[in-house]
Every structure is written in structure tokens, then in C-alpha cells.
Design a protein around this motif. Structure first.
Motif, PDB file in Angstrom:
ATOM      1  N   GLY A 264       0.779  -1.227   0.000  1.00 22.50           N
ATOM      2  CA  GLY A 264       0.000   0.000   0.000  1.00 22.50           C
ATOM      3  C   GLY A 264       0.815   1.283   0.000  1.00 22.50           C
ATOM      4  N   ILE A 265       2.136   1.180   0.155  1.00 20.64           N
ATOM      5  CA  ILE A 265       2.937   2.401   0.263  1.00 20.64           C
ATOM      6  C   ILE A 265       2.989   3.165  -1.058  1.00 20.64           C
ATOM      7  CG2 ILE A 265       5.280   1.555  -0.225  1.00 20.64           C
ATOM      8  CD1 ILE A 265       4.347   3.754   2.766  1.00 20.64           C
ATOM      9  N   ALA A 266       2.967   2.460  -2.184  1.00 22.48           N
ATOM     10  CA  ALA A 266       2.987   3.147  -3.485  1.00 22.48           C
ATOM     11  C   ALA A 266       1.721   3.974  -3.677  1.00 22.48           C
ATOM     12  CB  ALA A 266       3.159   2.148  -4.623  1.00 22.48           C
ATOM     13  N   ALA A 267       0.583   3.431  -3.279  1.00 18.41           N
ATOM     14  CA  ALA A 267      -0.679   4.178  -3.386  1.00 18.41           C
ATOM     15  C   ALA A 267      -0.672   5.373  -2.439  1.00 18.41           C
ATOM     16  CB  ALA A 267      -1.862   3.259  -3.093  1.00 18.41           C
ATOM     17  N   ALA A 268      -0.126   5.186  -1.245  1.00 17.07           N
ATOM     18  CA  ALA A 268      -0.029   6.299  -0.293  1.00 17.07           C
ATOM     19  C   ALA A 268       0.867   7.391  -0.871  1.00 17.07           C
ATOM     20  CB  ALA A 268       0.513   5.816   1.045  1.00 17.07           C
ATOM     21  N   ARG A 269       1.971   6.985  -1.487  1.00 17.21           N
ATOM     22  CA  ARG A 269       2.888   7.952  -2.094  1.00 17.21           C
ATOM     23  C   ARG A 269       2.177   8.752  -3.179  1.00 17.21           C
ATOM     24  NH1 ARG A 269       8.187   9.984  -1.935  1.00 17.21           N
ATOM     25  NH2 ARG A 269       8.066  11.517  -3.563  1.00 17.21           N
ATOM     26  N   SER A 270       1.433   8.056  -4.021  1.00 19.48           N
ATOM     27  CA  SER A 270       0.709   8.706  -5.109  1.00 19.48           C
ATOM     28  C   SER A 270      -0.290   9.725  -4.577  1.00 19.48           C
ATOM     29  CB  SER A 270       0.005   7.652  -5.957  1.00 19.48           C
ATOM     30  OG  SER A 270      -0.756   8.253  -6.962  1.00 19.48           O
ATOM     31  N   GLN A 271      -1.030   9.359  -3.558  1.00 22.42           N
ATOM     32  CA  GLN A 271      -2.026  10.274  -3.006  1.00 22.42           C
ATOM     33  C   GLN A 271      -1.375  11.428  -2.243  1.00 22.42           C
ATOM     34  OE1 GLN A 271      -5.293   8.329  -1.087  1.00 22.42           O
ATOM     35  NE2 GLN A 271      -5.547   6.901  -2.796  1.00 22.42           N
ATOM     36  N   TYR A 272      -0.262  11.170  -1.587  1.00 19.69           N
ATOM     37  CA  TYR A 272       0.477  12.258  -0.942  1.00 19.69           C
ATOM     38  C   TYR A 272       0.965  13.246  -1.997  1.00 19.69           C
ATOM     39  CZ  TYR A 272       4.507  14.756   0.877  1.00 19.69           C
ATOM     40  OH  TYR A 272       5.415  15.739   1.198  1.00 19.69           O
TER      41      TYR A 272
ATOM     42  N   PHE B  56      -5.017  15.432   7.375  1.00 21.95           N
ATOM     43  CA  PHE B  56      -5.501  14.971   6.087  1.00 21.95           C
ATOM     44  C   PHE B  56      -5.427  13.451   6.041  1.00 21.95           C
ATOM     45  CE2 PHE B  56      -3.802  19.181   5.528  1.00 21.95           C
ATOM     46  CZ  PHE B  56      -4.766  19.820   4.768  1.00 21.95           C
ATOM     47  N   ASN B  57      -6.464  12.841   5.500  1.00 22.96           N
ATOM     48  CA  ASN B  57      -6.479  11.401   5.293  1.00 22.96           C
ATOM     49  C   ASN B  57      -5.803  11.105   3.958  1.00 22.96           C
ATOM     50  OD1 ASN B  57      -8.027  11.000   7.635  1.00 22.96           O
ATOM     51  ND2 ASN B  57      -9.894  11.416   6.510  1.00 22.96           N
ATOM     52  N   ILE B  58      -4.877  10.176   3.980  1.00 22.23           N
ATOM     53  CA  ILE B  58      -4.167   9.756   2.789  1.00 22.23           C
ATOM     54  C   ILE B  58      -4.453   8.276   2.571  1.00 22.23           C
ATOM     55  CG2 ILE B  58      -1.891   9.516   1.688  1.00 22.23           C
ATOM     56  CD1 ILE B  58      -2.598  12.458   2.198  1.00 22.23           C
ATOM     57  N   LYS B  59      -4.760   7.925   1.353  1.00 22.50           N
ATOM     58  CA  LYS B  59      -5.068   6.536   0.971  1.00 22.50           C
ATOM     59  C   LYS B  59      -6.229   5.991   1.804  1.00 22.50           C
ATOM     60  CE  LYS B  59      -3.202   1.968   0.223  1.00 22.50           C
ATOM     61  NZ  LYS B  59      -3.883   1.247   1.294  1.00 22.50           N
ATOM     62  N   GLY B  60      -7.354   6.672   1.659  1.00 20.95           N
ATOM     63  CA  GLY B  60      -8.579   6.193   2.305  1.00 20.95           C
ATOM     64  C   GLY B  60      -8.480   6.073   3.808  1.00 20.95           C
ATOM     65  N   ASN B  61      -7.747   6.976   4.431  1.00 22.19           N
ATOM     66  CA  ASN B  61      -7.593   7.025   5.881  1.00 22.19           C
ATOM     67  C   ASN B  61      -6.637   5.958   6.415  1.00 22.19           C
ATOM     68  OD1 ASN B  61      -8.076   8.332   8.302  1.00 22.19           O
ATOM     69  ND2 ASN B  61      -9.849   7.117   8.799  1.00 22.19           N
ATOM     70  N   ASP B  62      -5.909   5.253   5.534  1.00 22.66           N
ATOM     71  CA  ASP B  62      -4.881   4.323   6.006  1.00 22.66           C
ATOM     72  C   ASP B  62      -3.703   5.090   6.596  1.00 22.66           C
ATOM     73  OD1 ASP B  62      -6.369   2.164   5.176  1.00 22.66           O
ATOM     74  OD2 ASP B  62      -5.159   1.758   3.396  1.00 22.66           O
ATOM     75  N   TYR B  63      -3.466   6.292   6.075  1.00 24.92           N
ATOM     76  CA  TYR B  63      -2.370   7.146   6.528  1.00 24.92           C
ATOM     77  C   TYR B  63      -2.918   8.510   6.914  1.00 24.92           C
ATOM     78  CZ  TYR B  63       0.680   3.623   4.545  1.00 24.92           C
ATOM     79  OH  TYR B  63       1.303   2.431   4.277  1.00 24.92           O
ATOM     80  N   ARG B  64      -2.195   9.173   7.808  1.00 22.90           N
ATOM     81  CA  ARG B  64      -2.579  10.504   8.249  1.00 22.90           C
ATOM     82  C   ARG B  64      -1.408  11.458   8.047  1.00 22.90           C
ATOM     83  NH1 ARG B  64      -6.965  10.818  12.046  1.00 22.90           N
ATOM     84  NH2 ARG B  64      -8.570   9.484  11.195  1.00 22.90           N
ATOM     85  N   LEU B  65      -1.742  12.668   7.644  1.00 23.29           N
ATOM     86  CA  LEU B  65      -0.772  13.738   7.452  1.00 23.29           C
ATOM     87  C   LEU B  65      -1.207  14.898   8.326  1.00 23.29           C
ATOM     88  CD1 LEU B  65       1.539  15.139   5.797  1.00 23.29           C
ATOM     89  CD2 LEU B  65      -0.248  15.783   4.173  1.00 23.29           C
ATOM     90  N   ILE B  66      -0.332  15.317   9.238  1.00 21.81           N
ATOM     91  CA  ILE B  66      -0.630  16.456  10.109  1.00 21.81           C
ATOM     92  C   ILE B  66       0.243  17.622   9.671  1.00 21.81           C
ATOM     93  CG2 ILE B  66      -0.628  17.385  12.454  1.00 21.81           C
ATOM     94  CD1 ILE B  66      -0.801  14.486  13.466  1.00 21.81           C
TER      95      ILE B  66
ATOM     96  N   THR C 266       0.859   5.851   9.584  1.00 24.54           N
ATOM     97  CA  THR C 266      -0.364   5.057   9.494  1.00 24.54           C
ATOM     98  C   THR C 266      -1.382   5.564  10.506  1.00 24.54           C
ATOM     99  OG1 THR C 266       0.343   3.452  11.155  1.00 24.54           O
ATOM    100  CG2 THR C 266       0.941   2.986   8.834  1.00 24.54           C
ATOM    101  N   HIS C 267      -2.599   5.121  10.326  1.00 25.09           N
ATOM    102  CA  HIS C 267      -3.646   5.500  11.273  1.00 25.09           C
ATOM    103  C   HIS C 267      -3.263   5.021  12.675  1.00 25.09           C
ATOM    104  CE1 HIS C 267      -7.926   6.768  11.821  1.00 25.09           C
ATOM    105  NE2 HIS C 267      -7.705   6.132  12.948  1.00 25.09           N
ATOM    106  N   ALA C 268      -2.709   3.817  12.776  1.00 22.21           N
ATOM    107  CA  ALA C 268      -2.295   3.287  14.082  1.00 22.21           C
ATOM    108  C   ALA C 268      -1.183   4.142  14.694  1.00 22.21           C
ATOM    109  CB  ALA C 268      -1.844   1.837  13.949  1.00 22.21           C
ATOM    110  N   GLU C 269      -0.220   4.568  13.887  1.00 19.39           N
ATOM    111  CA  GLU C 269       0.847   5.445  14.382  1.00 19.39           C
ATOM    112  C   GLU C 269       0.274   6.791  14.830  1.00 19.39           C
ATOM    113  OE1 GLU C 269       4.517   3.732  11.642  1.00 19.39           O
ATOM    114  OE2 GLU C 269       3.153   5.232  10.809  1.00 19.39           O
ATOM    115  N   TYR C 270      -0.684   7.290  14.093  1.00 16.13           N
ATOM    116  CA  TYR C 270      -1.357   8.549  14.433  1.00 16.13           C
ATOM    117  C   TYR C 270      -2.034   8.439  15.801  1.00 16.13           C
ATOM    118  CZ  TYR C 270      -5.040  12.120  14.272  1.00 16.13           C
ATOM    119  OH  TYR C 270      -5.885  13.158  14.554  1.00 16.13           O
TER     120      TYR C 270
END
Length: 105
Positions: A23-31, A66-76, A93-97
Motif C-alpha cells: 500500500g505504500i505506493a498508493a499512499a505515495r501517489s495520493q500524498y 488529512f487522510n491519505i489513501k482512504g484514511n490508512d495514513y494521516r498527514l498532520i 499510518t492510522h495506528a501510528e497517528y
């Protein structure tokens, strides 16, 4: 004048450390899409952030999540509206957040 985004190296380090993870490639693309939008717009206040990113969470102290990749990742980010500066404070990740305080990180 468009926003100046600082702190991108934090996200770059995150992606580099997790290259090849599921999933990191998709997260990168959305970021990258988020980064393009942030760098081409001018946010004068929280309402402008919500207009460009309706699912963003606005926190006190000029912070936004901001939610990145359908809320799998978070950007503050911390936004200085008058200076046109967006400072990236956290990406994970959401868990890290869930392990941090979004208002102080």
C-alpha cells in the motif's frame, strides 16, 4: 500567492524506510496529489482547507489532519495562513497517528 510547503523531507524519509511495503505506493501517489494541491493553492483560513479537502480535520492552533489513501495514513500539518506556509509535522499510518497528540507533534 500559493502555499509554501516545508517539512517534506519527513515524508520522504517515511516512504524511503517503507519502500516495498503493501500500500505504500498508493499512499505515495495520493500524498503527491496532496502536495501538488497544497503548493498551487492559497489557504487563507480553515474554510479554504475544507473547500479543497472536505474530509480534512481542522484542529486548534492552525493544525489540520488529512487522510491519505482512504484514511490508512494521516498527514498532520501546521498552517500559518498569513505567511502562506504549511509545515508538515507528521506522516504515518492510522495506528501510528493514534499514538501521538496531533495538536502538539
Amino acid at each position: 500567492m500559493p502555499m509554501i510547503v516545508i517539512g517534506t523531507e519527513l515524508v520522504e524519509r517515511y516512504f524511503a524506510a517503507r519502500a516495498g511495503h503493501r500500500g505504500i505506493a498508493a499512499a505515495r501517489s495520493q500524498y503527491d496529489v496532496w502536495l501538488t494541491i497544497a503548493g498551487q493553492t492559497q489557504w487563507r483560513g480553515p474554510e479554504d482547507v475544507k473547500r479543497s479537502h472536505p474530509k480534512a480535520s481542522i484542529l486548534k492552533g492552525g493544525r489540520a489532519v488529512f487522510n491519505i489513501k482512504g484514511n490508512d495514513y494521516r498527514l498532520i500539518v501546521a498552517i500559518k495562513y498569513r505567511a502562506n506556509v504549511v509545515a508538515i509535522r507528521f506522516f504515518g499510518t492510522h495506528a501510528e497517528y493514534d499514538e501521538i497528540d496531533a495538536e502538539t507533534v
